[in-house]
Design a protein around this motif. Structure first.
Motif, PDB file in Angstrom:
ATOM      1  N   VAL A  11     -29.474  29.673 -16.785  1.00  0.00           N
ATOM      2  CA  VAL A  11     -29.708  31.118 -16.688  1.00  0.00           C
ATOM      3  C   VAL A  11     -29.973  31.466 -15.227  1.00  0.00           C
ATOM      4  N   GLN A  13     -27.554  32.897 -11.566  1.00  0.00           N
ATOM      5  CA  GLN A  13     -26.580  32.317 -10.637  1.00  0.00           C
ATOM      6  C   GLN A  13     -26.935  32.687  -9.196  1.00  0.00           C
ATOM      7  N   SER A  43     -30.667  40.015  -5.537  1.00  0.00           N
ATOM      8  CA  SER A  43     -31.466  38.793  -5.691  1.00  0.00           C
ATOM      9  C   SER A  43     -31.819  38.248  -4.305  1.00  0.00           C
ATOM     10  N   ALA A  44     -32.799  37.357  -4.274  1.00  0.00           N
ATOM     11  CA  ALA A  44     -33.178  36.720  -2.997  1.00  0.00           C
ATOM     12  C   ALA A  44     -31.973  36.008  -2.393  1.00  0.00           C
ATOM     13  N   ALA A  49     -31.018  34.801   4.421  1.00  0.00           N
ATOM     14  CA  ALA A  49     -30.152  34.468   5.555  1.00  0.00           C
ATOM     15  C   ALA A  49     -29.602  33.052   5.466  1.00  0.00           C
ATOM     16  N   CYS A 203     -33.146  29.450 -14.008  1.00  0.00           N
ATOM     17  CA  CYS A 203     -33.082  29.509 -12.535  1.00  0.00           C
ATOM     18  C   CYS A 203     -33.100  30.983 -12.163  1.00  0.00           C
ATOM     19  N   GLY A 220     -39.208  40.485   1.281  1.00  0.00           N
ATOM     20  CA  GLY A 220     -38.683  40.273   2.633  1.00  0.00           C
ATOM     21  C   GLY A 220     -37.607  41.295   2.927  1.00  0.00           C
ATOM     22  N   ARG A 337     -37.046  28.756   1.351  1.00  0.00           N
ATOM     23  CA  ARG A 337     -36.272  27.550   1.664  1.00  0.00           C
ATOM     24  C   ARG A 337     -35.175  27.255   0.646  1.00  0.00           C
ATOM     25  N   GLY A 338     -34.704  28.300  -0.025  1.00  0.00           N
ATOM     26  CA  GLY A 338     -33.735  28.081  -1.099  1.00  0.00           C
ATOM     27  C   GLY A 338     -32.483  27.338  -0.659  1.00  0.00           C
TER      28      GLY A 338
HETATM   29  C1  LIG Z   1     -35.334  38.644   3.419  1.00  0.00           C
HETATM   30  C2  LIG Z   1     -35.198  37.220   2.974  1.00  0.00           C
HETATM   31  C3  LIG Z   1     -34.801  36.250   3.890  1.00  0.00           C
HETATM   32  C4  LIG Z   1     -34.664  34.930   3.489  1.00  0.00           C
HETATM   33  N1  LIG Z   1     -34.214  34.015   4.392  1.00  0.00           N
HETATM   34  C5  LIG Z   1     -34.016  32.742   4.001  1.00  0.00           C
HETATM   35  C6  LIG Z   1     -33.507  31.781   4.903  1.00  0.00           C
HETATM   36  O1  LIG Z   1     -33.220  32.070   6.064  1.00  0.00           O
HETATM   37  N2  LIG Z   1     -33.327  30.505   4.451  1.00  0.00           N
HETATM   38  C7  LIG Z   1     -33.606  30.146   3.154  1.00  0.00           C
HETATM   39  O2  LIG Z   1     -33.402  28.992   2.772  1.00  0.00           O
HETATM   40  N3  LIG Z   1     -34.111  31.037   2.283  1.00  0.00           N
HETATM   41  C8  LIG Z   1     -34.314  32.316   2.677  1.00  0.00           C
HETATM   42  N4  LIG Z   1     -34.815  33.219   1.794  1.00  0.00           N
HETATM   43  C9  LIG Z   1     -35.241  32.749   0.479  1.00  0.00           C
HETATM   44  C10 LIG Z   1     -34.075  32.443  -0.439  1.00  0.00           C
HETATM   45  O3  LIG Z   1     -33.229  33.537  -0.442  1.00  0.00           O
HETATM   46  C11 LIG Z   1     -34.628  32.087  -1.823  1.00  0.00           C
HETATM   47  O4  LIG Z   1     -35.421  30.930  -1.718  1.00  0.00           O
HETATM   48  C12 LIG Z   1     -33.530  31.780  -2.828  1.00  0.00           C
HETATM   49  O5  LIG Z   1     -32.492  32.696  -2.741  1.00  0.00           O
HETATM   50  C13 LIG Z   1     -34.070  31.783  -4.249  1.00  0.00           C
HETATM   51  O6  LIG Z   1     -33.006  31.468  -5.095  1.00  0.00           O
HETATM   52  P1  LIG Z   1     -33.131  31.450  -6.683  1.00  0.00           P
HETATM   53  O7  LIG Z   1     -31.792  31.072  -7.189  1.00  0.00           O
HETATM   54  O8  LIG Z   1     -34.314  30.644  -7.083  1.00  0.00           O
HETATM   55  O9  LIG Z   1     -33.501  32.957  -7.080  1.00  0.00           O
HETATM   56  P2  LIG Z   1     -32.624  34.285  -6.984  1.00  0.00           P
HETATM   57  O10 LIG Z   1     -31.826  34.329  -5.763  1.00  0.00           O
HETATM   58  O11 LIG Z   1     -33.575  35.401  -7.231  1.00  0.00           O
HETATM   59  O12 LIG Z   1     -31.606  34.166  -8.185  1.00  0.00           O
HETATM   60  C14 LIG Z   1     -31.989  34.336  -9.519  1.00  0.00           C
HETATM   61  C15 LIG Z   1     -30.789  34.814 -10.301  1.00  0.00           C
HETATM   62  O13 LIG Z   1     -31.155  34.878 -11.679  1.00  0.00           O
HETATM   63  C16 LIG Z   1     -30.681  36.085 -12.222  1.00  0.00           C
HETATM   64  N5  LIG Z   1     -31.519  36.441 -13.364  1.00  0.00           N
HETATM   65  C17 LIG Z   1     -32.850  36.699 -13.374  1.00  0.00           C
HETATM   66  N6  LIG Z   1     -33.247  37.004 -14.617  1.00  0.00           N
HETATM   67  C18 LIG Z   1     -32.149  36.940 -15.408  1.00  0.00           C
HETATM   68  C19 LIG Z   1     -31.919  37.168 -16.805  1.00  0.00           C
HETATM   69  N7  LIG Z   1     -32.904  37.515 -17.643  1.00  0.00           N
HETATM   70  N8  LIG Z   1     -30.649  37.024 -17.278  1.00  0.00           N
HETATM   71  C20 LIG Z   1     -29.619  36.668 -16.443  1.00  0.00           C
HETATM   72  N9  LIG Z   1     -29.789  36.429 -15.118  1.00  0.00           N
HETATM   73  C21 LIG Z   1     -31.041  36.577 -14.615  1.00  0.00           C
HETATM   74  C22 LIG Z   1     -30.806  37.079 -11.063  1.00  0.00           C
HETATM   75  O14 LIG Z   1     -29.978  38.199 -11.279  1.00  0.00           O
HETATM   76  C23 LIG Z   1     -30.344  36.215  -9.896  1.00  0.00           C
HETATM   77  O15 LIG Z   1     -28.955  36.243  -9.760  1.00  0.00           O
HETATM   78  C24 LIG Z   1     -34.951  34.557   2.149  1.00  0.00           C
HETATM   79  C25 LIG Z   1     -35.325  35.530   1.233  1.00  0.00           C
HETATM   80  C26 LIG Z   1     -35.450  36.847   1.630  1.00  0.00           C
HETATM   81  C27 LIG Z   1     -35.836  37.882   0.609  1.00  0.00           C
END
Ligand SMILES: Cc1cc2nc3c(=O)[nH]c(=O)nc-3n(C[C@H](O)[C@H](O)[C@H](O)COP(=O)(O)OP(=O)(O)OC[C@H]3O[C@@H](n4cnc5c(N)ncnc54)[C@H](O)[C@@H]3O)c2cc1C
Length: 370
Positions: A11, A13, A43-44, A49, A203, A220, A337-338
């Protein structure tokens, strides 16, 4: 309705769900991904970046198991490039300006710890002045090069992943709700619409309404500016950061606001980032766009992965009879740090399905009642 049986129902992407999907492919596991169709909020992973740096914060600490995470990340993003012809990895050395007395102090300490010092190399200021056009470090500060820094172009990675999942009919655009899950006690699998899955992995990033984790998230904001003529082989770090994009554009970020967990772009953030740019001699740049998202962070700024009873993580949903099996997985808490963490965390989660222990620092169980 014809039924598809998969090993993992993923769950979300973002970078976590995408990395897990690719790592599963490498092990010949069958997957299906549910991705929210909502265009907003971003999403984050859509906003982030994707910068990868070995040294973090004003204490100049070496990131946890940096070399291991970086090598695994490079390996996965290269694998994806081979599969899709879309290369999202850029080696991008970074200039780090030490801007506060505290940072200078930590630098003197850090040089006593070779592990950190290996990643920070002093460079002459002339080196920068001779190369850039009017951009310079803050008065009286020295630049260091952060070795092994890189950038993952997250939009490229997400789009390439989405295209692959669509072409292989492994993607459903839908909002996942726990009450849409059924547990088939006889077959011992989940049923979500026409998908039967042995395990489910959440996820979903910052989703306090969905999963029971003690989020310490931070909003952010970042912006894209036009900066004609600047050389584009380094990212710049010092309070804020800026990193080159296509043509004359640079991405500038990022604010860190744990108070306002919303997705609005603000004039305060624009002011803060513009103030940071002024220290490098960049005044009144043309701002092309601004974006906001929420970093999914957890206590200790460490991620959480692992398997739990579904009820422990999703809470009680009256329509659902949860199985008494730890078949509900999580990858979350990627904080800032994603891009670096997602590939190895995804690999570790799959290793743990085969009985490998998870590092205790990141095991989801630290947040669950025994
Ligand atoms: C301004 C900013 C700058 C950043 N800079 C950096 C950087 O330079 N380097 C770095 O490594 N990280 C950076 N990050 C952090 C990084 O973006 C995050 O750590 C990472 O993107 C998190 O990924 P994730 O997949 O866990 O969550 P998300 O990116 O939030 O993805 C979660 C996904 O799940 C989906 N979802 C949620 N609930 C549901 C549901 N009920 N049904 C279906 N889908 C659902 C969402 O739509 C989304 O697509 C930054 C973040 C921000 C905000």
């Amino acid at each position: 309705m014809s039924e598809t049986t998969v090993d993992l129902l993923i769950v979300g992407q973002g970078v976590a769900g995408s990395a897990l999907a690719w790592q599963a492919l490498r092990r010949q596991l069958k997957i299906h991904v549910i991705s929210s169709p909502a265009q907003w909020p971003l999403s984050a992973s859509q906003v982030g970046a994707g910068l990868i740096t070995p040294i973090t914060g004003s204490r100049l600490a070496l990131a946890w198991r940096f070399a291991e995470f970086r090598s695994s990340a490079l390996d996965l993003y290269r694998f994806v490039a081979n599969e899709t012809n879309r290369d999202c990895w850029r080696n991008r050395p970074a200039l780090r300006w030490l801007t506060t007395a505290e940072e200078e102090l930590w630098l003197s300490r850090c040089h006593k710890f070779p592990a950190s010092a290996n990643y920070l190399q002093p460079v002459e200021e002339d080196f920068v002045a001779s190369r850039e056009h009017g951009i310079h470090g803050p008065a009286g500060t020295k630049p260091y090069v952060m070795l092994e820094a890189a950038r993952v172009l997250l939009p490229v990675f997400l789009q390439a992943t989405e295209k692959w999942l669509r072409e292989t009919a492994c993607l459903s655009s839908a909002e996942f709700r726990p009450c849409d899950l059924l547990w088939d006690e006889v077959a011992c699998h989940w049923q979500w619409k026409s998908i039967a899955a042995r395990r489910i992995v959440l996820c979903t990033g910052y989703t306090p309404e969905l999963i029971r984790l003690p989020f310490l998230a931070a909003k952010g904001e970042l912006m894209e500016i036009e900066l004609p003529g600047a050389r584009k082989d380094y990212s710049w770090h010092g309070g804020i950061w800026m990193t080159p994009q296509e043509q004359d554009r640079w991405l500038v970020g990022a604010t860190y606001d744990p108070q306002h967990l919303d997705y609005e772009i603000t004039s305060e953030a624009r002011l803060e980032l513009s103030g940071g740019l002024a220290q490098w001699g960049i005044r009144n740049p043309q701002i092309c766009s601004q974006q906001a998202a929420i970093r999914p962070a957890l206590p200790g700024q460490m991620p959480a992965i692992g398997w739990s009873l579904p009820e422990s993580i999703l809470g009680r949903v009256s329509e659902v009879t949860w199985p008494q099996e730890k078949n509900c997985g999580v990858i979350n808490g990627l904080g800032s740090r994603g891009a670096l963490w997602a590939p190895l965390l995804a690999k570790w989660l799959l290793d743990s399905m085969e009985g490998q222990p998870l590092p205790p620092e990141i095991n989801l169980t630290r947040f669950l009642k025994p």
